[in-house]
Motif scaffolding. Structure first.
Motif, PDB file in Angstrom:
ATOM      1  N   LEU A 306       0.823  -1.213   0.000  1.00 33.24           N
ATOM      2  CA  LEU A 306       0.000   0.000   0.000  1.00 33.24           C
ATOM      3  C   LEU A 306       0.849   1.252   0.000  1.00 33.24           C
ATOM      4  N   ALA A 307       1.965   1.256   0.733  1.00 35.96           N
ATOM      5  CA  ALA A 307       2.839   2.425   0.754  1.00 35.96           C
ATOM      6  C   ALA A 307       3.404   2.692  -0.641  1.00 35.96           C
ATOM      7  N   GLU A 308       3.800   1.627  -1.332  1.00 35.36           N
ATOM      8  CA  GLU A 308       4.326   1.796  -2.686  1.00 35.36           C
ATOM      9  C   GLU A 308       3.247   2.283  -3.642  1.00 35.36           C
ATOM     10  N   ILE A 309       2.033   1.811  -3.462  1.00 43.20           N
ATOM     11  CA  ILE A 309       0.925   2.262  -4.303  1.00 43.20           C
ATOM     12  C   ILE A 309       0.587   3.719  -4.012  1.00 43.20           C
ATOM     13  N   MET A 310       0.550   4.096  -2.729  1.00 44.62           N
ATOM     14  CA  MET A 310       0.134   5.444  -2.351  1.00 44.62           C
ATOM     15  C   MET A 310       1.084   6.517  -2.866  1.00 44.62           C
ATOM     16  N   ALA A 311       2.322   6.146  -3.151  1.00 48.91           N
ATOM     17  CA  ALA A 311       3.296   7.114  -3.655  1.00 48.91           C
ATOM     18  C   ALA A 311       3.088   7.433  -5.135  1.00 48.91           C
ATOM     19  N   THR A 312       2.117   6.811  -5.763  1.00 55.84           N
ATOM     20  CA  THR A 312       1.878   6.984  -7.191  1.00 55.84           C
ATOM     21  C   THR A 312       0.455   7.489  -7.424  1.00 55.84           C
ATOM     22  N   THR A 313       0.141   7.705  -8.691  1.00 58.21           N
ATOM     23  CA  THR A 313      -1.241   8.011  -9.077  1.00 58.21           C
ATOM     24  C   THR A 313      -1.889   6.814  -9.768  1.00 58.21           C
ATOM     25  N   THR A 314      -1.295   5.642  -9.621  1.00 53.60           N
ATOM     26  CA  THR A 314      -1.812   4.432 -10.248  1.00 53.60           C
ATOM     27  C   THR A 314      -3.098   3.974  -9.560  1.00 53.60           C
ATOM     28  N   PRO A 315      -4.201   3.809 -10.276  1.00 53.10           N
ATOM     29  CA  PRO A 315      -5.426   3.292  -9.657  1.00 53.10           C
ATOM     30  C   PRO A 315      -5.162   1.925  -9.045  1.00 53.10           C
ATOM     31  N   ALA A 316      -5.780   1.671  -7.892  1.00 54.72           N
ATOM     32  CA  ALA A 316      -5.485   0.428  -7.174  1.00 54.72           C
ATOM     33  C   ALA A 316      -6.754  -0.206  -6.649  1.00 54.72           C
ATOM     34  N   LEU A 317      -6.826  -1.526  -6.819  1.00 56.92           N
ATOM     35  CA  LEU A 317      -7.873  -2.342  -6.226  1.00 56.92           C
ATOM     36  C   LEU A 317      -7.211  -3.230  -5.181  1.00 56.92           C
ATOM     37  N   ILE A 318      -7.668  -3.129  -3.931  1.00 58.93           N
ATOM     38  CA  ILE A 318      -7.073  -3.892  -2.840  1.00 58.93           C
ATOM     39  C   ILE A 318      -7.999  -5.044  -2.466  1.00 58.93           C
ATOM     40  N   VAL A 319      -7.426  -6.258  -2.472  1.00 57.61           N
ATOM     41  CA  VAL A 319      -8.144  -7.458  -2.048  1.00 57.61           C
ATOM     42  C   VAL A 319      -7.451  -7.937  -0.777  1.00 57.61           C
ATOM     43  N   PRO A 320      -7.943  -7.547   0.396  1.00 56.24           N
ATOM     44  CA  PRO A 320      -7.210  -7.836   1.642  1.00 56.24           C
ATOM     45  C   PRO A 320      -7.232  -9.314   2.006  1.00 56.24           C
ATOM     46  N   ARG A 321      -6.246  -9.707   2.760  1.00 55.04           N
ATOM     47  CA  ARG A 321      -6.173 -11.059   3.301  1.00 55.04           C
ATOM     48  C   ARG A 321      -7.404 -11.325   4.158  1.00 55.04           C
ATOM     49  N   SER A 322      -7.922 -12.533   4.072  1.00 51.49           N
ATOM     50  CA  SER A 322      -9.127 -12.877   4.823  1.00 51.49           C
ATOM     51  C   SER A 322      -8.838 -13.747   6.030  1.00 51.49           C
ATOM     52  N   SER A 323      -7.593 -14.185   6.198  1.00 50.07           N
ATOM     53  CA  SER A 323      -7.251 -15.093   7.295  1.00 50.07           C
ATOM     54  C   SER A 323      -6.179 -14.480   8.182  1.00 50.07           C
ATOM     55  N   ARG A 324      -5.915 -15.130   9.288  1.00 46.24           N
ATOM     56  CA  ARG A 324      -4.874 -14.794  10.261  1.00 46.24           C
ATOM     57  C   ARG A 324      -5.151 -13.480  10.986  1.00 46.24           C
ATOM     58  N   ARG A 325      -5.039 -12.359  10.336  1.00 52.00           N
ATOM     59  CA  ARG A 325      -5.216 -11.067  10.993  1.00 52.00           C
ATOM     60  C   ARG A 325      -6.266 -10.223  10.270  1.00 52.00           C
ATOM     61  N   ALA A 326      -6.831  -9.277  11.012  1.00 53.54           N
ATOM     62  CA  ALA A 326      -7.764  -8.315  10.413  1.00 53.54           C
ATOM     63  C   ALA A 326      -7.025  -7.102   9.862  1.00 53.54           C
ATOM     64  N   GLU A 327      -5.700  -7.084  10.014  1.00 54.66           N
ATOM     65  CA  GLU A 327      -4.882  -5.923   9.628  1.00 54.66           C
ATOM     66  C   GLU A 327      -5.164  -5.418   8.222  1.00 54.66           C
ATOM     67  N   GLN A 328      -5.089  -6.314   7.224  1.00 53.55           N
ATOM     68  CA  GLN A 328      -5.217  -5.861   5.841  1.00 53.55           C
ATOM     69  C   GLN A 328      -6.611  -5.317   5.552  1.00 53.55           C
ATOM     70  N   ARG A 329      -7.623  -5.949   6.102  1.00 61.91           N
ATOM     71  CA  ARG A 329      -8.983  -5.464   5.893  1.00 61.91           C
ATOM     72  C   ARG A 329      -9.161  -4.071   6.503  1.00 61.91           C
ATOM     73  N   LEU A 330      -8.666  -3.870   7.714  1.00 61.26           N
ATOM     74  CA  LEU A 330      -8.775  -2.571   8.369  1.00 61.26           C
ATOM     75  C   LEU A 330      -8.034  -1.497   7.587  1.00 61.26           C
TER      76      LEU A 330
END
Length: 411
Positions: A306-330
Motif C-alpha cells: 500500500l505504501a508503494e501504491i500510495m506514492a503513485t497516481t496508479t489506480p489500485a484495487l485492494i483485495v485484503p487477506r481474509s485469514s490470520r489477521r484483520a490488519e489488511q482489511r482494516l
C-alpha cells in the motif's frame, strides 16, 4: 566521527518488514549526514534470503538469519532441517553477536519488539549496557484490539517494551488510522510514540534491475506480497480478461507455495491470451517502479504494498487477506474511506470482478493528496534526536532507576 545504525526484522511471513527497513536505511543514509555532519553506516538483520536482492546504501550491508516460517503449529524452520529450538538459538545468538560487534548508537526494530519467541532479548540486554537507543517501528494497523491486547500481554505488556525502547514510531497518518485510539498501541506508550506519516514518497529507486520485466506497452500489475496466502488472488488474476491494448504482469512472490504458483502458471498458459500478453513471475527486484508505471494495480493489503501504491497516481484495487489477521482489511477500508483506493472483499473475488474493475481503471488515475505520505523525510530528524539523546546521556552522571525484569522466551 561516524554513526552506526542497526535494524532488525524477523520476516517470518511476507517481505514487507525487511523492505520497510531498507527504505529507512536509504532515508537515514541521505539525511543523517546532512543533519549531523557525520558519516552513517548500518547493518540490516533480516530473516529471508530474498532481502539481499535489493541494494543498500554505500556502507550498509545485510545479515540474513536462517528463516522461520509461521505454520498452524507455530514457528518452524523455513529451510534448515533443524528443530525449532535449535533454529531459535542459532538466530538469537547470531543476531546478538552481530549487534554487539557493530555497537550501534541506534537500533530500529520492525513490528515485534522482542523478535520471534523473544529471540532478540539477549541482544537488547547487551545493547542496554552500551547505551544504544532502541526504537520500535510499527505499521499503522496491527489487528483487532482484542488480538493486540493478547499480544502485548504475551510479551510482558507495555512496561516491558518501555524498559528497552526509548521511541515508538508509527509509520502512518494518524488522521487516517489511529492505533492509539483503537487500543492497538497501549496508551502507556503514548509518551514515546511519534506518527511519521506513511513511508511512501522517497522509496529507493533501482530502475535498471527491473527494466527487463517492464513490457513496452501499457500493463496491468497484480501483486500478492510475499505470496504465502496469495494463491486465490493470483489465480483469479490469471483468469481475468486483460484490458485491450495492455499486458498483464502477475507477481506471485517468493513465498508462494509451489502448487499455487504452478496453478497460476497453468491458468495463464490456458487463458487464450496472445503470446506475451500475460507474464507470471515470482519476484521483481523493484516493485515501486513497476507500480508507478502500471496503468492499474491489483494488490493484497499489506503495508509495504500500500505504501508503494500510495506514492503513485496508479489506480489500485485492494483485495485484503481474509485469514490470520484483520490488519489488511482494516487498512484497506480506512484508505478506501479517503478515496485513495478501491476495495474488493475476498469473498467477492472472481475473474469477472477483476476484469470489470481493470477495464475501467486503466482509463483514469488516482488522487492521494490528502494523506500524509512523507514519513521517510522525517526519519532522519527522529533518528538524530535519539542519537543526540544517547550521547547526552552517556556524558551525564548516571541515575538509578527501578529495574523491570526482562520477559523470558515464549515457549
Amino acid at each position: 566521527m561516524s554513526i552506526t545504525v542497526a535494524m532488525y526484522s524477523h520476516d517470518s511471513v511476507g517481505l514487507g518488514h525487511a523492505r520497510r527497513n531498507r527504505a529507512l536505511a536509504f532515508a537515514l543514509a541521505a539525511d543523517l549526514p546532512r543533519i549531523t555532519g557525520e558519516r552513517v553506516r548500518g547493518l540490516l538483520v533480516a530473516g529471508h534470503a530474498g532481502a539481499t536482492a535489493d541494494a543498500l546504501p554505500e556502507g550498509w550491508d545485510w545479515l540474513v538469519l536462517p528463516g522461520f516460517t509461521r505454520t498452524t503449529n507455530g514457528y518452524e524452520s523455513r529451510k534448515l532441517d533443524v528443530s525449532t529450538e535449535r533454529l531459535w538459538h542459532l538466530r538469537s545468538s547470531t543476531a546478538a553477536a552481530a549487534l554487539e560487534a557493530m555497537a550501534p548508537e541506534l537500533l530500529i526494530v520492525d513490528r515485534h519488539p522482542f523478535g520471534v519467541d523473544n529471540e532478540l532479548l539477549p541482544a537488547l540486554e547487551t545493547l542496554q549496557g552500551t547505551g544504544t537507543r532502541c526504537v520500535l517501528g510499527m505499521r499503522e494497523v496491527l489487528d483487532t484490539p482484542e488480538a493486540t491486547r493478547a499480544e502485548w500481554e504475551l510479551i510482558g505488556g507495555p512496561a516491558a517494551v518501555a524498559h528497552y525502547y526509548s521511541g515508538l514510531w508509527i509509520y502512518g497518518d494518524q488522521t487516517v488510522y489511529d492505533p492509539l485510539a483503537t487500543g492497538e498501541i497501549p496508551q502507556e506508550l503514548s509518551p514515546i510514540t511519534r506518527f511519521t506519516g506513511y513511508l511512501a514518497h522517497g522509496r529507493p529507486d533501482d530502475p535498471l534491475t527491473a527494466s527487463s520485466l517492464v513490457p513496452a506497452q501499457p500493463y496491468l500489475l497484480t501483486m500478492v506480497g510475499g505470496g504465502s496466502d496469495g494463491g486465490a488472488l493470483g489465480l483469479a488474476a490469471a483468469r481475468a480478461e486483460v484490458p485491450a491494448g495492455h499486458r498483464h504482469i502477475i507477481l506471485t512472490g517468493p513465498q508462494m507455495p509451489a502448487a499455487d504458483h504452478d496453478a497460476i502458471l497453468d491458468a495463464a498458459r490456458s487463458s487464450g491470451s496472445p503470446r506475451g500478453q500475460l507474464r507470471v513471475s515470482r519476484y521483481a527486484p523493484h516493485v515501486p517502479m513497476l507500480v508507478r508505471d502500471a496503468a492499474a494495480v491489483v494488490s493484497m493489503g499489506g503495508y509495504n504494498s500500500l505504501a508503494e501504491i500510495m506514492a503513485t497516481t496508479t489506480p489500485a484495487l485492494i483485495v485484503p487477506r481474509s485469514s490470520r489477521r484483520a490488519e489488511q482489511r482494516l487498512r484497506a477500508h480506512s484508505l478506501a474511506a479517503t478515496g485513495a483506493v478501491d476495495v474488493l472483499n475476498p469473498e467477492d473475488l472472481s475473474p469477472a470482478a477483476l476484469s470489470a474493475w481493470a477495464a475501467a481503471a486503466v482509463r483514469r488515475r488516482g488522487l492521494r493528496d490528502g494523506i500524509d505520505l512523507d514519513g521517510l523525510t522525517r526519519i532522519g530528524d527522529l533518528a538524530a534526536e535519539q542519537i543526540q539523546a544517547r550521547r547526552a546521556s552517556s556524558s551525564a552522571p548516571q541515575s538509578t532507576h527501578a529495574h523491570i525484569a526482562p520477559v523470558e522466551r515464549v515457549r
